[in-house]
Enzyme design. Structure first.
Site, PDB file in Angstrom:
ATOM      1  N   ASP A  91      76.736  14.136 -72.399  1.00  0.00           N
ATOM      2  CA  ASP A  91      75.950  15.061 -73.222  1.00  0.00           C
ATOM      3  C   ASP A  91      74.746  14.396 -73.888  1.00  0.00           C
ATOM      4  O   ASP A  91      73.655  14.952 -73.916  1.00  0.00           O
ATOM      5  CB  ASP A  91      76.831  15.692 -74.309  1.00  0.00           C
ATOM      6  N   GLU A 111      78.931  11.727 -76.165  1.00  0.00           N
ATOM      7  CA  GLU A 111      79.281  13.087 -75.757  1.00  0.00           C
ATOM      8  C   GLU A 111      79.810  13.832 -76.977  1.00  0.00           C
ATOM      9  O   GLU A 111      80.387  13.220 -77.894  1.00  0.00           O
ATOM     10  CB  GLU A 111      80.346  13.086 -74.666  1.00  0.00           C
ATOM     11  N   LYS A 113      82.240  17.188 -77.830  1.00  0.00           N
ATOM     12  CA  LYS A 113      83.140  18.179 -77.259  1.00  0.00           C
ATOM     13  C   LYS A 113      83.621  19.142 -78.341  1.00  0.00           C
ATOM     14  O   LYS A 113      84.164  18.720 -79.360  1.00  0.00           O
ATOM     15  CB  LYS A 113      84.337  17.491 -76.587  1.00  0.00           C
TER      16      LYS A 113
END
Length: 288
Positions: A91, A111, A113
């Site tokens: 990401d 990242e 989430k």
């Protein structure tokens, strides 16, 4: 390695004490939750803190590049590749530093989430489930896809002494404490962090060998089993605990801490650049 509560205070104080660097905190708050944009700010902060080093930020890395790095370690590795254009896309991308040998070295991978809308649903009075009569939705397994990216970057960094992979977790499936949420009608709903129906953190601790969360695990840990040393590459998992949204300034502070740890580990391979830049700076000052 300090827990995040301690790290947050120290790093935030450090940022604030640097004058103009306080601007980064204000910018970060305008980008809440967008890990890619926060990673971009991290690059700018690192360029200010380490003017002698050259950084780059890229959003993808090809599987072929990972295989090539594996083959450098051992010819038996990195052989299979069925899709030449296959790539990994964390990401927040990868931040790298150029070393004295003109090789790019990874210092940060990020990242974010999000999983679990229970807090939002309850506070808005939304009931869920097949018959729309439940307060809580059973957690799914979407976050387990994170394991693939972590493993791929670990392969790419197999020959390194550090592993700067951060997973920012938010949502009701990542609670670390029991909380209560009030519905619009006044009814209070309790979310238990240790509920197997709700919590999914244990699905992710496989990527850090179940070491502490909210902890900078960037430096690889060496353990011994049956007289043999084993180096562990562990992702650093950070969660808000109460399922809330991440503040951009907090994300930025964690990124800077982990990236700085990477630079310290790589210091011997960055020495010449730092010295050359320092010499250039002195020469420019004398020429003024």
């Amino acid at each position: 390695m300090a827990k995040w509560g301690q790290t947050n205070r120290l790093t935030t104080q450090h940022l604030a004490s640097r004058g103009v660097d306080g601007i980064f905190g204000e910018l970060a708050k305008k980008h809440d939750g967008n890990v890619g944009e926060i990673a971009g700010l991290a690059v700018k902060k690192l360029e200010k803190d380490f003017p002698g080093l050259q950084f780059r930020h890229r959003m993808t890395i090809r599987k072929s590049e990972i295989n090539a790095k594996l083959k450098k370690i051992d010819d038996y590795l990195g052989q299979e590749l069925f899709l030449p254009q296959a790539e990994i896309r964390p990401d927040g991308g990868l931040i790298e530093v150029l070393d004295d040998h003109k090789e790019w070295r990874v210092i940060l991978v990020t990242e974010a989430k999000y999983q679990g809308k229970d807090i939002e649903n309850i506070s808005q009075g939304v009931l869920v489930g097949k018959n729309k009569d439940q307060d809580l939705m059973a957690a799914g397994n979407a976050i387990e896809r994170s394991h693939k990216n972590v493993r791929e970057i670990a392969n790419f960094m197999l020959g390194e002494q550090h592993f700067p992979y951060i997973l920012f977790l938010e949502g009701s499936n990542f609670l670390t404490e029991t909380i209560s949420v009030v519905r619009p009608d006044g009814r209070e709903v309790t979310l238990h962090y240790d509920s197997g129906t709700l919590n999914r953190i244990d699905r992710l601790t496989a990527v850090n060998y179940s070491m502490p969360i909210n902890t900078n695990l960037c430096e690889n840990r060496v353990v011994t089993s049956k007289g043999q040393a084993i180096m562990l590459q562990a992702a650093s998992l950070f969660t808000q605990g109460k399922g809330g949204d991440w503040d951009g300034a907090d994300m930025l502070a964690i990124m800077i801490e982990v990236a700085t740890t990477s630079i310290k580990v790589l210091a011997s391979d960055l020495f010449n650049q730092m010295v050359l830049k320092s010499d250039e700076g002195r020469a420019n000052d004398q020429g003024r």
